[in-house]
Every structure is written in C-alpha cells, then in structure tokens.
Write a protein that holds these residues in place. Structure first.
Motif, PDB file in Angstrom:
ATOM      1  N   GLU A 150       0.722  -1.201  -0.063  1.00 17.25           N
ATOM      2  CA  GLU A 150      -0.057  -0.083  -0.039  1.00 17.25           C
ATOM      3  C   GLU A 150       0.858   1.329   0.031  1.00 17.25           C
ATOM      4  N   ARG A 151       1.998   1.196   0.965  1.00 17.36           N
ATOM      5  CA  ARG A 151       2.785   2.578   0.785  1.00 17.36           C
ATOM      6  C   ARG A 151       3.658   2.690  -0.352  1.00 17.36           C
ATOM      7  N   VAL A 152       3.853   1.467  -1.295  1.00 15.20           N
ATOM      8  CA  VAL A 152       4.566   1.847  -2.079  1.00 15.20           C
ATOM      9  C   VAL A 152       3.867   1.769  -3.385  1.00 15.20           C
ATOM     10  N   GLY A 153       2.551   1.770  -3.446  1.00 17.31           N
ATOM     11  CA  GLY A 153       1.628   1.840  -4.771  1.00 17.31           C
ATOM     12  C   GLY A 153       1.794   0.428  -5.507  1.00 17.31           C
ATOM     13  N   LEU A 154       1.853  -0.708  -5.014  1.00 11.21           N
ATOM     14  CA  LEU A 154       1.785  -1.723  -5.684  1.00 11.21           C
ATOM     15  C   LEU A 154       0.828  -2.864  -4.996  1.00 11.21           C
ATOM     16  N   SER A 155       0.252  -3.791  -5.693  1.00  8.66           N
ATOM     17  CA  SER A 155      -0.516  -4.975  -5.021  1.00  8.66           C
ATOM     18  C   SER A 155       0.416  -5.822  -4.232  1.00  8.66           C
ATOM     19  N   GLN A 156      -0.057  -6.656  -3.526  1.00  5.05           N
ATOM     20  CA  GLN A 156       0.556  -7.467  -2.534  1.00  5.05           C
ATOM     21  C   GLN A 156       1.549  -8.488  -3.575  1.00  5.05           C
ATOM     22  N   THR A 157       1.104  -9.135  -4.404  1.00  5.02           N
ATOM     23  CA  THR A 157       1.919 -10.191  -5.171  1.00  5.02           C
ATOM     24  C   THR A 157       2.960  -9.622  -5.705  1.00  5.02           C
ATOM     25  N   PRO A 158       3.124  -8.545  -6.378  1.00  5.15           N
ATOM     26  CA  PRO A 158       4.341  -8.034  -7.017  1.00  5.15           C
ATOM     27  C   PRO A 158       5.181  -7.424  -5.973  1.00  5.15           C
ATOM     28  N   CYS A 159       4.672  -7.037  -4.726  1.00 10.43           N
ATOM     29  CA  CYS A 159       5.504  -6.384  -3.719  1.00 10.43           C
ATOM     30  C   CYS A 159       6.181  -7.584  -3.164  1.00 10.43           C
ATOM     31  N   TRP A 160       5.480  -8.592  -2.777  1.00  9.70           N
ATOM     32  CA  TRP A 160       6.014 -10.177  -2.373  1.00  9.70           C
ATOM     33  C   TRP A 160       7.243 -10.360  -3.005  1.00  9.70           C
ATOM     34  N   LYS A 161       7.000 -10.726  -4.664  1.00  8.78           N
ATOM     35  CA  LYS A 161       7.739 -11.125  -5.499  1.00  8.78           C
ATOM     36  C   LYS A 161       8.851 -10.348  -5.591  1.00  8.78           C
ATOM     37  N   ARG A 162       9.031  -9.001  -5.363  1.00 10.61           N
ATOM     38  CA  ARG A 162       9.998  -7.862  -5.641  1.00 10.61           C
ATOM     39  C   ARG A 162      11.067  -8.303  -4.241  1.00 10.61           C
ATOM     40  N   ILE A 163      10.595  -8.247  -3.189  1.00  8.90           N
ATOM     41  CA  ILE A 163      11.406  -8.529  -1.758  1.00  8.90           C
ATOM     42  C   ILE A 163      12.025 -10.238  -1.947  1.00  8.90           C
ATOM     43  N   LYS A 164      11.398 -11.048  -2.501  1.00  7.78           N
ATOM     44  CA  LYS A 164      12.048 -12.403  -2.649  1.00  7.78           C
ATOM     45  C   LYS A 164      13.046 -12.312  -3.621  1.00  7.78           C
ATOM     46  N   ARG A 165      12.772 -11.296  -4.830  1.00  6.80           N
ATOM     47  CA  ARG A 165      13.870 -11.205  -5.783  1.00  6.80           C
ATOM     48  C   ARG A 165      15.036 -10.372  -5.088  1.00  6.80           C
ATOM     49  N   TYR A 166      14.899  -9.513  -4.291  1.00  7.29           N
ATOM     50  CA  TYR A 166      16.094  -8.839  -3.345  1.00  7.29           C
ATOM     51  C   TYR A 166      16.793  -9.558  -2.599  1.00  7.29           C
ATOM     52  N   GLU A 167      15.999 -10.694  -1.975  1.00 12.59           N
ATOM     53  CA  GLU A 167      16.653 -11.732  -1.127  1.00 12.59           C
ATOM     54  C   GLU A 167      17.363 -12.458  -1.887  1.00 12.59           C
ATOM     55  N   ARG A 168      16.943 -13.014  -2.907  1.00 13.72           N
ATOM     56  CA  ARG A 168      17.767 -13.950  -3.991  1.00 13.72           C
ATOM     57  C   ARG A 168      18.938 -13.344  -4.730  1.00 13.72           C
ATOM     58  N   GLU A 169      18.851 -12.034  -4.886  1.00  8.87           N
ATOM     59  CA  GLU A 169      19.922 -11.311  -5.543  1.00  8.87           C
ATOM     60  C   GLU A 169      20.942 -10.813  -4.464  1.00  8.87           C
ATOM     61  N   GLY A 170      20.835 -10.977  -3.141  1.00  8.60           N
ATOM     62  CA  GLY A 170      21.786 -10.612  -2.051  1.00  8.60           C
ATOM     63  C   GLY A 170      21.368  -8.946  -1.582  1.00  8.60           C
TER      64      GLY A 170
END
Length: 54
Positions: free
Chosen positions: A17-37
């Motif tokens: 909500e704070r960054v203007g995304l729906s939950q799924t894309p937000c979750w995927k972005r966080i998971k990608r950031y974790e995967r990429e270090g």
C-alpha cells in the motif's frame, strides 16, 4: 527497501500500500531482492537494558 530497514516485520500488505503496488508484485520483489543478495538478512535488536545485559 527503507520500509523493511525500519521494521522487518511490516506486513507485505502495508508495504504494498505504501509503495503503490499490489501484494503479489511487492512480495515477488522482496523475494527477488533476497535472492539477489540486496537483502542479506533479517535481524532482531534486543533491549540490552531490559535483559539485564548492561
């Protein structure tokens, strides 16, 4: 990422909500950031005084 740096327990729904995304894309972005270090780890900061460690 600043939101997660302030409080790693912030729910995905609130972050999205704070960054203007729906939950799924937000979750995927966080998971990608974790995967990429980009997100290395999550931490807990204990209150040393309340634990009697001062």
């Amino acid at each position: 990422m600043a939101i997660r740096q302030q409080d790693a327990t912030t729910p995905i729904s609130e972050i999205a909500e704070r960054v203007g995304l729906s939950q799924t894309p937000c979750w995927k972005r966080i998971k990608r950031y974790e995967r990429e270090g980009l997100i290395e780890r999550r931490m807990t900061i204990l209150n040393r005084e309340r634990l009697g460690w001062t």
